[in-house]
Design a protein around this motif. Structure first.
Motif, short mmCIF file in Angstrom:
data_model
loop_
_atom_site.label_atom_id
_atom_site.label_comp_id
_atom_site.label_asym_id
_atom_site.label_seq_id
_atom_site.Cartn_x
_atom_site.Cartn_y
_atom_site.Cartn_z
N HIS A 155 0.82 -1.24 0.02
CA HIS A 155 -0.09 -0.14 0.06
C HIS A 155 0.74 1.17 -0.15
CE1 HIS A 155 -2.36 -3.27 1.75
NE2 HIS A 155 -3.51 -2.72 1.13
N LEU A 156 1.95 1.22 -0.63
CA LEU A 156 2.75 2.41 -0.95
C LEU A 156 1.84 3.66 -1.51
CD1 LEU A 156 6.13 1.00 -1.81
CD2 LEU A 156 5.51 2.09 0.38
N TRP A 157 2.33 4.68 -1.51
CA TRP A 157 1.59 6.00 -1.85
C TRP A 157 1.45 5.97 -3.42
CZ3 TRP A 157 4.77 10.31 -4.13
CH2 TRP A 157 3.86 11.43 -4.60
N LEU A 158 2.40 5.33 -4.23
CA LEU A 158 2.27 5.48 -5.68
C LEU A 158 1.46 4.04 -6.04
CD1 LEU A 158 5.29 7.43 -6.61
CD2 LEU A 158 2.90 8.20 -7.01
N GLY A 159 1.37 2.91 -5.30
CA GLY A 159 1.14 1.85 -5.76
C GLY A 159 1.79 0.55 -4.94
N GLN A 160 1.62 -0.57 -5.35
CA GLN A 160 2.43 -1.67 -4.89
C GLN A 160 3.77 -2.20 -5.07
OE1 GLN A 160 -0.30 -5.09 -5.26
NE2 GLN A 160 1.04 -6.42 -4.10
N SER A 328 15.58 -5.46 -7.64
CA SER A 328 14.25 -4.90 -7.33
C SER A 328 13.78 -3.74 -8.38
CB SER A 328 14.26 -4.34 -5.87
OG SER A 328 14.40 -5.52 -4.89
N LEU A 329 14.64 -2.85 -8.54
CA LEU A 329 14.74 -1.84 -9.38
C LEU A 329 14.23 -2.45 -10.98
CD1 LEU A 329 17.43 0.53 -8.51
CD2 LEU A 329 14.63 0.72 -7.74
N LEU A 330 15.00 -3.25 -11.35
CA LEU A 330 14.73 -3.59 -12.90
C LEU A 330 13.36 -4.50 -13.01
CD1 LEU A 330 18.28 -4.80 -13.84
CD2 LEU A 330 17.09 -2.78 -14.51
N SER A 346 6.89 -0.08 -15.57
CA SER A 346 7.03 1.14 -16.06
C SER A 346 7.95 1.77 -15.09
CB SER A 346 5.62 2.02 -16.01
OG SER A 346 5.24 1.92 -14.41
N TYR A 347 8.35 3.35 -15.55
CA TYR A 347 9.26 4.15 -14.66
C TYR A 347 8.72 4.35 -13.24
CZ TYR A 347 12.22 4.15 -18.64
OH TYR A 347 13.02 4.06 -19.66
N LEU A 351 10.10 3.58 -9.77
CA LEU A 351 10.07 4.58 -8.52
C LEU A 351 9.29 3.82 -7.11
CD1 LEU A 351 10.72 7.49 -7.60
CD2 LEU A 351 8.12 7.89 -8.32
N VAL A 352 8.24 3.20 -7.48
CA VAL A 352 7.43 2.27 -6.24
C VAL A 352 8.52 1.47 -5.58
CG1 VAL A 352 5.86 0.99 -5.66
CG2 VAL A 352 5.23 2.80 -7.20
N GLN A 353 9.26 0.58 -6.67
CA GLN A 353 10.17 -0.21 -6.03
C GLN A 353 11.38 0.54 -5.26
OE1 GLN A 353 8.39 -2.78 -6.98
NE2 GLN A 353 10.06 -4.02 -7.41
N ALA A 354 11.84 1.49 -5.71
CA ALA A 354 12.91 2.24 -5.15
C ALA A 354 12.57 2.74 -3.59
CB ALA A 354 13.27 3.50 -5.92
N ILE A 355 11.19 3.02 -3.62
CA ILE A 355 10.72 3.46 -2.32
C ILE A 355 10.71 2.54 -1.23
CG2 ILE A 355 8.54 4.32 -0.82
CD1 ILE A 355 7.96 5.85 -3.73
#
Lengths: 427, 115
Positions: A155-160, A328-330, A346-347, A351-355
């Motif tokens: 449930h991260l801010w920009l998605g899962q 995780s990022l890729l 998608s980019y 970003l979600v992964q990076a968070i």
């Protein structure tokens, strides 16, 4: 109607659990081959002792904190002491609750054991035991909740955040804790003074092979069903390390003019770690690409690390940390609806992964530092200088890995008082 | 000519070699040996069988030197192998009757590596 048990899926998860458990043995050999002869047993023991400790913490409270209802950050106590962990199917259906407990328990053990690679040849065994007892409850279990238990990362801010089989909670988590613990304890006394060579490289290759074998259950089982997704995850588990082996070998050829065995063993781990977060959700070609790309940062970090005073002894960060982060990022880029993912890469997903990665890094670093500081008040984390010189096999365990019994005198009952005195001197 | 035999700690080998090379002593033989020299005994237990390990692994270095190299060889070992704890080892010095270099057939002073 309550969900029913699917015996095919149950069968596959039973097998997968055994596979993941076997990885711990592989890890013990992988690590033991890389240390010096006098520390071989101690290094293996640090992989084996979590089989005891973490299994029990997982049963008492870990599983509950990770998988029972609670808030976004931590589960409740509904499953504490195995309460309600029985023969009924889980809410998602398919497998009995007790099997979910078993399968996830093996993940908790292997993750904890991974940490030991950064602190070998100098950590006090009893302090380590206490550390993994607390770490498995306070660090592993909550993060497992975030990733798989309906918690924060879903449930991260920009998605899962996508984490198929444990890139964040297993690899990044263990690696960052390893780095912090290694810095906390300090480098080995011989760093920069003596050449410290791997004492048994065949062990390391054997261990890497066993880990790869077990990883088929680690990634394949994470599909939670005997289905096409599991098949894809396993095919990708073959391909990513394969690509990593080739890239690493080429880099080896370029920089040291030879393909090295320790390098090959390392590249297998790097490829496996990198594919873990997206194993069942991307095309086989993407898996090859992820395995290949992950080798570059890991190779250069590991080459650079050995020339510094930073004593992450067996490169837990270089392999698991960096491999996990890159993977995780890729994963955010490569996942694809055509291969069973719910979203396309998608980019934004990167970003979600990076968070998720940043939160994972922050949490394990801070918590590890706090736990280590507290334990250090009770048991010194670092062994005495003499013990480090003598080797931890004798100093910590009173055993040797390779002994022919030369000069060993049997001690009988009547000498027992003398023995007690001597044993105390040795400590 | 003298034969210098030094029994030293295993972990001191690198230091000793470095010190010897510094004073240009280059011809030597190293062997792994076990022995007893009054060090604290180690206690080990295997499934209830308790044993006292009375012998310790040591390194033996043998060096054939010409007379004027004797003193500096001994001094460099004394300095580099010392920790101050029981178990640092011994140096034995004995006369040599004859030395041959196999490759050339040279004898005595001509045949030892630090001449």
């Amino acid at each position: 109607m309550s969900p029913s048990i699917n015996s095919v899926d149950t069968c596959w998860l039973l097998v997968s659990s055994s596979f993941v458990f076997f990885m711990i043995v592989g890890l013990a050999f992988f690590y033991a081959g890389l240390v010096r002869k006098k520390n071989a047993l101690n290094t293996m023991m640090m992989s084996f002792i979590p089989m005891g400790i973490v299994s029990i913490t997982w049963a008492l409270i870990g599983y509950s904190l990770a998988y029972s209802d609670g808030n976004l950050f931590i589960g409740g106590l509904d499953f504490a002491f195995m309460n309600g962990v029985g023969l009924e199917a889980t809410e998602d259906g398919g497998i009995p609750r007790i099997l979910d407990f078993l399968f996830q328990g093996t993940f908790a053990i292997i993750t904890t054991a991974l940490i030991s690679g950064a602190v070998v040849e100098r950590i006090h065994f009893r302090a380590y035991m206490l550390f993994i007892f607390i770490w498995s409850i306070l660090v592993y279990a909550p993060m497992a909740k975030w990733v798989w238990g309906g918690g924060l990362f879903e449930h991260l801010w920009l998605g899962q955040a996508i984490d198929f089989a444990g890139g964040t909670v297993v690899h990044i988590n263990a690696a960052i804790s390893a780095v912090v613990l290694s810095l906390f304890i300090g480098k080995r006394k011989d760093i920069g003074k003596l050449a410290m060579l791997p004492h048994q490289v065949p062990f390391t290759l054997l261990g890497a092979g066993i880990l790869w074998f077990g990883w088929f259950g680690f990634n394949g089982g994470s599909a939670y069903a005997a289905n096409a997704e599991a098949a894809l995850a396993m095919a990708n588990t073959l391909l990513a390390p394969a690509a990593a082996i080739i890239c690493w070998s080429l880099l080896d050829c370029l920089y040291t003019k030879r393909v090295t065995a320790v390098g090959l063993a390392t590249s297998i781990i790097v490829g496996l770690v990198a594919i873990t977060p997206g194993a069942g959700l991307m095309s086989p070609l993407s898996a090859i690409l992820i395995g290949a790309l992950s080798t570059f940062p890991c190779y250069f970090i590991i080459m650079w690390r050995s020339r510094t005073a930073f004593d992450d002894s067996l490169d837990v960060f270089g392999a698991h940390g960096l491999g996990g982060i890159v993977g995780s990022l890729l994963t955010g880029l490569f996942i694809s609806k055509a291969w069973g993912s719910e979203v396309d890469g998608s980019y934004l997903q990167v970003l979600v992964q990076a968070i998720a990665v940043i939160i994972a890094i922050g949490y394990s670093a801070v918590m590890t530092y706090i736990i280590a500081s507290l334990i250090n008040l009770v048991i010194p984390f670092r062994v005495e200088e003499n013990a480090e010189k003598q080797g931890l096999d004798i100093a910590m365990h009173g055993e040797e890995a390779y002994t022919e019994g030369e000069g060993a005198l049997l001690i009988l009952e009547r000498d027992s008082l003398a023995v007690k005195n001597l044993a105390e001197q040795n400590l | 000519m003298k034969l210098i035999t030094a029994i030293i700690r295993k972990e001191k080998l690198n230091d000793v070699l470095e010190a010897l090379f510094d004073v240009e002593v280059q011809g030597l033989t190293v062997s792994k040996v076990i022995g007893h020299g009054g060090e604290a005994e180690k206690i080990e237990t295997y499934r209830g069988t308790t044993v006292k390990i009375g012998l310790t692994e040591k390194i033996k270095i043998e060096i054939g030197v010409s007379d004027h190299f004797e003193e500096r060889t001994i001094q460099s070992i004394l300095k580099s192998a010392k920790t101050g704890e029981v178990g640092d080892g011994k140096i034995f010095v004995s006369p040599i009757e004859k030395v041959y270099r196999i490759r050339t057939g040279e004898e005595d002073e001509e045949a030892v590596t630090p001449r």
